[in-house]
Motif scaffolding. Structure first.
Motif, mmCIF file in Angstrom:
data_model
loop_
_atom_site.group_PDB
_atom_site.id
_atom_site.type_symbol
_atom_site.label_atom_id
_atom_site.label_comp_id
_atom_site.label_asym_id
_atom_site.label_seq_id
_atom_site.Cartn_x
_atom_site.Cartn_y
_atom_site.Cartn_z
ATOM 1 N N ALA A 134 0.833 -1.207 0.000
ATOM 2 C CA ALA A 134 0.000 0.000 0.000
ATOM 3 C C ALA A 134 0.865 1.253 0.000
ATOM 4 O O ALA A 134 0.580 2.223 -0.718
ATOM 5 N N ARG A 135 1.935 1.251 0.787
ATOM 6 C CA ARG A 135 2.807 2.418 0.837
ATOM 7 C C ARG A 135 3.528 2.616 -0.499
ATOM 8 O O ARG A 135 3.728 3.751 -0.947
ATOM 9 N N ALA A 136 3.897 1.539 -1.154
ATOM 10 C CA ALA A 136 4.569 1.641 -2.453
ATOM 11 C C ALA A 136 3.623 2.216 -3.504
ATOM 12 O O ALA A 136 4.034 3.009 -4.364
ATOM 13 N N LEU A 137 2.354 1.825 -3.446
ATOM 14 C CA LEU A 137 1.367 2.357 -4.389
ATOM 15 C C LEU A 137 1.219 3.862 -4.215
ATOM 16 O O LEU A 137 1.193 4.613 -5.199
ATOM 17 N N VAL A 138 1.145 4.318 -2.980
ATOM 18 C CA VAL A 138 1.027 5.748 -2.716
ATOM 19 C C VAL A 138 2.281 6.484 -3.200
ATOM 20 O O VAL A 138 2.180 7.544 -3.840
ATOM 21 N N ALA A 139 3.443 5.929 -2.917
ATOM 22 C CA ALA A 139 4.697 6.573 -3.324
ATOM 23 C C ALA A 139 4.822 6.679 -4.838
ATOM 24 O O ALA A 139 5.478 7.581 -5.360
ATOM 25 N N GLN A 140 4.175 5.777 -5.571
ATOM 26 C CA GLN A 140 4.222 5.820 -7.033
ATOM 27 C C GLN A 140 3.516 7.059 -7.572
ATOM 28 O O GLN A 140 3.971 7.655 -8.564
ATOM 29 N N PHE A 141 2.446 7.474 -6.913
ATOM 30 C CA PHE A 141 1.630 8.566 -7.443
ATOM 31 C C PHE A 141 1.722 9.870 -6.650
ATOM 32 O O PHE A 141 1.429 10.935 -7.187
ATOM 33 N N MET A 142 2.120 9.799 -5.383
ATOM 34 C CA MET A 142 2.085 10.987 -4.531
ATOM 35 C C MET A 142 3.408 11.247 -3.840
ATOM 36 O O MET A 142 4.234 10.340 -3.683
ATOM 37 N N GLU A 143 3.580 12.491 -3.407
ATOM 38 C CA GLU A 143 4.771 12.894 -2.665
ATOM 39 C C GLU A 143 4.361 13.839 -1.537
ATOM 40 O O GLU A 143 3.293 14.464 -1.606
ATOM 41 N N PRO A 144 5.180 13.950 -0.491
ATOM 42 C CA PRO A 144 4.817 14.807 0.644
ATOM 43 C C PRO A 144 4.754 16.279 0.269
ATOM 44 O O PRO A 144 5.458 16.752 -0.625
ATOM 45 N N CYS A 145 3.900 17.011 0.979
ATOM 46 C CA CYS A 145 3.807 18.456 0.831
ATOM 47 C C CYS A 145 3.302 19.040 2.149
ATOM 48 O O CYS A 145 2.783 18.310 3.004
ATOM 49 N N ASP A 146 3.462 20.343 2.334
ATOM 50 C CA ASP A 146 2.892 20.994 3.504
ATOM 51 C C ASP A 146 1.374 20.997 3.349
ATOM 52 O O ASP A 146 0.850 21.083 2.234
ATOM 53 N N ALA A 147 0.653 20.899 4.445
ATOM 54 C CA ALA A 147 -0.806 20.819 4.361
ATOM 55 C C ALA A 147 -1.458 21.557 5.518
ATOM 56 O O ALA A 147 -0.943 21.568 6.637
ATOM 57 N N GLU A 148 -2.595 22.160 5.211
ATOM 58 C CA GLU A 148 -3.378 22.855 6.236
ATOM 59 C C GLU A 148 -4.347 21.891 6.894
ATOM 60 O O GLU A 148 -5.054 21.143 6.212
ATOM 61 N N TRP A 149 -4.368 21.915 8.214
ATOM 62 C CA TRP A 149 -5.308 21.123 9.015
ATOM 63 C C TRP A 149 -6.235 22.088 9.747
ATOM 64 O O TRP A 149 -5.784 23.076 10.326
ATOM 65 N N ARG A 150 -7.522 21.794 9.710
ATOM 66 C CA ARG A 150 -8.455 22.609 10.485
ATOM 67 C C ARG A 150 -8.060 22.549 11.956
ATOM 68 O O ARG A 150 -7.895 21.468 12.533
ATOM 69 N N GLY A 151 -7.864 23.697 12.559
ATOM 70 C CA GLY A 151 -7.511 23.774 13.972
ATOM 71 C C GLY A 151 -6.021 23.772 14.241
ATOM 72 O O GLY A 151 -5.565 24.371 15.208
#
Length: 353
Positions: A246-263
């Motif tokens: 599952a982690r390999a599948l995510v790494a194939q299509f996505m990469e880390p970025c800064d993100a806004e969280w409510r609160g």
């Protein structure tokens, strides 16, 4: 009664140590603890607080505004899970946009959105991709299928998040975490184990009565030592290595970025965005979405509730202006939200099992 359950219950009800605050990071834990009546067992010196463990709840207002912009200004078809339809944006919800004629389709899985795109080649279809490590692989699988089928009309509006930065950001608000079992089933146990080096304690918990009681009992027993600790109390599902596929599948299509969280505001490297190779599938790029600064409703206390600084009952809107039928805050809309749990089960910790 099962001997193990009896022992765990005795540890919990007999706890006489210093006051301890335990944060449930998973919205399902919050609901199950209420539903099973576990709160009624807790002595006064044990406090359970709800944290930022609901993906719909932590999604910022600006994301809802972006989705409405796509539906009304770019005339895209929005495919989304049901909870997001009713979450308020700055000037309304997707449900309201749909009442004005926007195309908003509720789906049960990201693959349903791919199927819709295939069946409606004349529509631009955008799936609202929200969630933590648990649900992100499914969004990536949908993207992989769209690529394989050559569907040029399918894209994602991402608001996917990862938990490590949130654990660190919330550490000063809690004495121990009740780590989410589903997330840890993907990530494994290396992260919470490593967090002990930063003085952060916690236990991975399952979702049955016996699993939740065991996890809480372990926290109370281990806290007596005064030392930082970690334990996996959900070994039937959570393994040290997690789910590498599952982690390999995510790494194939996505990469880390800064993100806004409510609160919580913007947390560094706590989000996931599509890699540049898949920019054509990124709705923000594909439809040239302008920068949108969403505005929270000032009377809503969802931000403080998600940080564990307040309980839902502290919010002046709770159960009066804000109810499941007429939600003002995301924590009341989502079935995993803390306000929803308090409203559904009375907020009194009674045994509803």
């Amino acid at each position: 009664m099962n001997t193990a359950i009896e022992k765990a219950r005795a540890i919990i009800t007999g706890y006489r140590g210093p006051k301890i605050r335990i944060m449930e990071v998973c919205g399902t834990h919050t609901h199950e603890i209420f539903r099973l009546g576990i709160r009624s067992l807790l002595p006064e010196n044990v406090e359970l607080i709800s944290g930022p463990g609901c993906p719909v709840c932590v999604t910022p207002v600006s994301y809802i505004d972006e989705a409405i912009f796509l539906a009304e200004e770019r005339h895209a078809t929005i495919c989304t899970f049901g909870d997001l339809v009713r979450v308020p944006g700055t000037a309304g919800s997707l449900a309201e946009a749909r009442s004005r004629g926007a195309r908003v389709q509720v789906v049960y899985t990201p693959l349903d959105a791919v199927a819709y795109a295939k069946e409606h080649p004349g529509e631009e279809v955008v799936f609202l991709s929200v969630g933590f490590e648990t649900t992100t692989p499914a969004a990536c699988l949908a993207l992989k299928r769209a690529e394989a089928q050559g569907l040029a009309n399918f894209s994602l509006l991402t608001a996917n998040k990862t938990m490590p930065a949130a654990y660190e950001a919330m550490a000063s608000h809690t004495d121990a975490y009740l780590y989410p079992g589903h997330v840890c089933a993907i990530t494994g146990t290396s992260l919470p184990e490593a967090l002990t080096q930063q003085g952060i304690s916690g236990v991975v918990a399952g979702f049955t009565a016996s699993e939740l009681l065991a996890a809480l009992a372990v926290i109370l027993e281990r806290s007596r030592t005064g030392k930082t600790f970690f334990a996996n109390c959900y070994p039937r599902v959570v393994r040290p290595e997690g789910n590498p596929a599952a982690r390999a599948l995510v790494a194939q299509f996505m990469e880390p970025c800064d993100a806004e969280w409510r609160g919580l505001g913007v947390l560094e490297a706590s989000g996931l965005q599509l890699r540049a190779a898949f920019a054509a599938r990124d709705a923000r790029v594909r439809f040239s979405i302008p920068e949108i600064a969403g505005r929270e409703r000032p009377a809503c206390h969802c931000g403080a509730i998600l940080q564990g600084l307040e309980k839902p009952t502290d919010c002046p809107l709770y159960s009066t202006a804000c109810t499941p039928d007429h939600p003002i805050g995301a924590c009341m809309v989502s079935r995993e939200g803390a306000c929803s749990a308090y409203y559904l089960y009375g907020g009194l910790g009674r045994n509803f099992a």
